[in-house]
Design an enzyme around this catalytic site. Sequence first.
Site, PDB file in Angstrom:
ATOM      1  CG  ASP A  10      -6.906   1.137  -1.023  1.00  0.00           C
ATOM      2  OD1 ASP A  10      -7.980   1.709  -1.269  1.00  0.00           O
ATOM      3  OD2 ASP A  10      -6.239   0.539  -1.902  1.00  0.00           O
ATOM      4  CG  ASP A  48     -14.481  -1.139  -5.770  1.00  0.00           C
ATOM      5  OD1 ASP A  48     -13.431  -1.490  -6.321  1.00  0.00           O
ATOM      6  OD2 ASP A  48     -14.596  -0.068  -5.142  1.00  0.00           O
ATOM      7  CB  CYS A  59     -10.052   6.083  -5.918  1.00  0.00           C
ATOM      8  SG  CYS A  59      -9.337   4.651  -5.096  1.00  0.00           S
ATOM      9  CE  LYS A  72     -12.801   3.135  -5.016  1.00  0.00           C
ATOM     10  NZ  LYS A  72     -12.961   1.967  -4.131  1.00  0.00           N
ATOM     11  CD1 TRP A  73     -10.059   8.487 -12.390  1.00  0.00           C
ATOM     12  CD2 TRP A  73     -11.762   8.813 -13.798  1.00  0.00           C
ATOM     13  NE1 TRP A  73      -9.524   8.764 -13.621  1.00  0.00           N
ATOM     14  CE2 TRP A  73     -10.553   8.977 -14.508  1.00  0.00           C
ATOM     15  CE3 TRP A  73     -12.971   8.977 -14.487  1.00  0.00           C
ATOM     16  CZ2 TRP A  73     -10.513   9.301 -15.864  1.00  0.00           C
ATOM     17  CZ3 TRP A  73     -12.926   9.303 -15.840  1.00  0.00           C
ATOM     18  CH2 TRP A  73     -11.706   9.453 -16.512  1.00  0.00           C
ATOM     19  CG  ASP A  74      -8.905   2.877  -8.081  1.00  0.00           C
ATOM     20  OD1 ASP A  74      -7.958   3.585  -7.705  1.00  0.00           O
ATOM     21  OD2 ASP A  74      -9.268   1.849  -7.484  1.00  0.00           O
ATOM     22  NE  ARG A 134      -4.662  -3.850  -7.842  1.00  0.00           N
ATOM     23  CZ  ARG A 134      -5.963  -3.695  -7.797  1.00  0.00           C
ATOM     24  NH1 ARG A 134      -6.572  -2.927  -8.658  1.00  0.00           N
ATOM     25  NH2 ARG A 134      -6.673  -4.290  -6.881  1.00  0.00           N
TER      26      ARG A 134
HETATM   27  C1  GLA Z   1      -7.821   0.251  -5.433  1.00  0.00           C
HETATM   28  C2  GLA Z   1      -8.805   1.079  -4.637  1.00  0.00           C
HETATM   29  C3  GLA Z   1      -9.705   0.171  -3.838  1.00  0.00           C
HETATM   30  C4  GLA Z   1     -10.420  -0.765  -4.773  1.00  0.00           C
HETATM   31  C5  GLA Z   1      -9.419  -1.547  -5.611  1.00  0.00           C
HETATM   32  C6  GLA Z   1     -10.103  -2.366  -6.672  1.00  0.00           C
HETATM   33  O1  GLA Z   1      -6.921  -0.402  -4.596  1.00  0.00           O
HETATM   34  O2  GLA Z   1      -8.139   1.987  -3.825  1.00  0.00           O
HETATM   35  O3  GLA Z   1     -10.630   0.934  -3.099  1.00  0.00           O
HETATM   36  O4  GLA Z   1     -11.298  -0.049  -5.596  1.00  0.00           O
HETATM   37  O5  GLA Z   1      -8.498  -0.678  -6.261  1.00  0.00           O
HETATM   38  O6  GLA Z   1      -9.218  -3.060  -7.441  1.00  0.00           O
END
Ligand code: GLA
Length: 706
Positions: A509, A331, A487, A440-442, A407
């Site tokens: 989350d 992550d 995500c 995982k594309w956040d 953030r």
């Molecule tokens: C977001 C995602 C989490 C994690 C954090 C990393 O909050 O939802 O699952 O990947 O970012 O900074």
Amino acid sequence: MIRRKGNLIKMDTPHTSLVLKAEGDGAELLYYGKTVRFGPDFSLLSGEDKRLLFSSYGSVDFRESGLVVLLSDGSAATRFSFVRVRRMEKPSALPLPASYGEADTVCLEFADEYAKLRLYLYYSVFSDCDAIAVNVQLTNAGKKPVRIRKISSLQLDLIGEGYSLVTFDGSWGAERTRHETPVNGTLVCNESRTGSSSPFHNPFVMLERKGEVYGFNLVYSGNHRETAEGNNRRQLRFLSGIGGLFEWTLEAGETFTAPEAVMTFGENRDEVTSSMQTFAAEHIVRGRWQKRVRPVLVNNWEGTYFAFDRERILTIAKASAEAGAELFVLDDGWFGHRDDDTSSLGDWTDYAEKTGGLASLADEIRALGLKFGIWMEPEMISEDSELYAKHPEFAMRPMRREPARMRNQLMLNLADKQVQNYVVRAVSNIIVSTKAAYVKWDYNRHITDPYGKGVAAGEYAHRYILGLYAVLQRLTEKFPLVLFESCASGGGRFDPGMLAFMPQTWTSDNTDARERLTIQEGTAYAYPTISMGAHVSASPNHQSGNRTPLETRFNVACGGVLGYEMDISRLNDREKEIVKAQIAYYKKYRELFQFGRYYRLEEKDGTGGFVFVSADQTKAIAVVTAKEKVTGQANARYRLKGLNPQYDYIVKPREQSNYASCEEFTAAGDMLMQGGVPTDLFCDTENDTNSVYARMLFLRRAPARR
Ligand code: GLA
């Protein structure tokens, strides 16, 4: 199937019919509900007040209209008359995603000769689910530009009282909580203005009253707005489409395509859920992963946050492989100089001091027998980054105004082609160099300062989404084998638009089992459970502080695609054995968990849960839950769903380390569904916590009795 008789058009899905009349100055909805025959009496359904397929501004109907266009002469009234109806192929919505697959499509064409506008409504019906997809296009056939202020993707006019709008709202960590708002004499609105479909209001909504439930969704990931407006003439107008600040210039000769809408009808919520889930699973999710079992993953985020090094990651990965996991996901924190959330977004280069070499770390993880997956947040930029130093103009911000930060980060201006190219390059490089099998594309903030040079403010949010889709199209075409999981600070962008590119979405989350039950249930109203990421995390839970037994956390996480998000190398030996047994159990019944038909168990007396049933109804897995202390559940019963009433079932509770073992027993399908089973059959109150209780039952068909 779609049929025509004179000016009537009838569309049939397996259990529903929609009947329209198209002629003269417009088109009218006569019927939408349970299947009816194509009888001679449809004119009886035409009411005093016409139910319209679309409504345009400036008529004597003063309710909210679905179409508002500002014309070049300064006026804003439009009036469309019916031109013709045609059978045709389902139109492409590109660059927007849309449903695909075998469908019967009809196009109704309307024209406003004064305004020189053409409006096309396409209805597509599928034969495997009760869903109707609707596409809307507006063409400027004149010589001067016009400005679209509003273009709804769907209008459904109903007649009657007592409807409620059911919405799925929330915020970070509490996504898709169900709310019901009665629609009486005014307008009820569900709108996202964040630039994304948002954790606040999902685009999936229902309109319901007893015995009648309509479900609606939008294949779109941006601002959306759904309204239900009632009045004292017993009319109800439902509209769904792009929301937020929107004003689009349509040049002469151009066509605007609205996001696709989908609607369904059922006699109860279960029917709507089944249609919506099938629609998404069969006609939205695509590509290699659509019908493939999904790997059990371990993600290091809650285990380490930013504080890891190569050794720590390898220790977790080794424990993951020993437990039977199949994919390890590295992550946030592996790139630039990222040790917290203040820097490096945009610098998608190896933080070698931490990883000890990303490519070789990925190789080592693979050598343990795991696939390698990686986290990225490609739509973002940190001011503390090399990218920002080199290309400040890539950021979404008017340069001289102080932007709002969320953030500690800014967004990239994805409306710009050059920025799109950069993102495609950056993500491609990482996938290629790490041979990642999963991304995982956040997306961890919302749009606050919509701005891109040369883009009108009212067009920005939509152009951003078009840019995002263009990027996702290129990347998913380039890497068809990669499993993408979307995500957005958890489940902040769980919508059919993202699912068209990414078959999974991180649901929330919030990994607290008790709260997850609500979030997962809300999500599963419209989205297949195989698209919902669900992880077992540490106890006490990092979001809620609640303590929950490891077995309960697992049972709840089996409501989606199972993963673990903790440092499993630090579990004690007994816990490691439990996790190993859980993963083995999950893999044994994975087809059932991931592809079984999903049923919600009604929440009653604090009890609830869910069931997955095989297509032939010979197998099922139920997770029965109680959110209150089980001793308080006197006489509560679980009534299962989806079983064959004619079959007998052998019910075998999964052996759980936190409850006394429970013998298997045989019971009739109808009894299990109608009579139910007492909750205290499975529980062991002494071992219970007051957080949440969950027990898993495997059911298989018993040999027929003679
Ligand atoms: C977001 C995602 C989490 C994690 C954090 C990393 O909050 O939802 O699952 O990947 O970012 O900074």
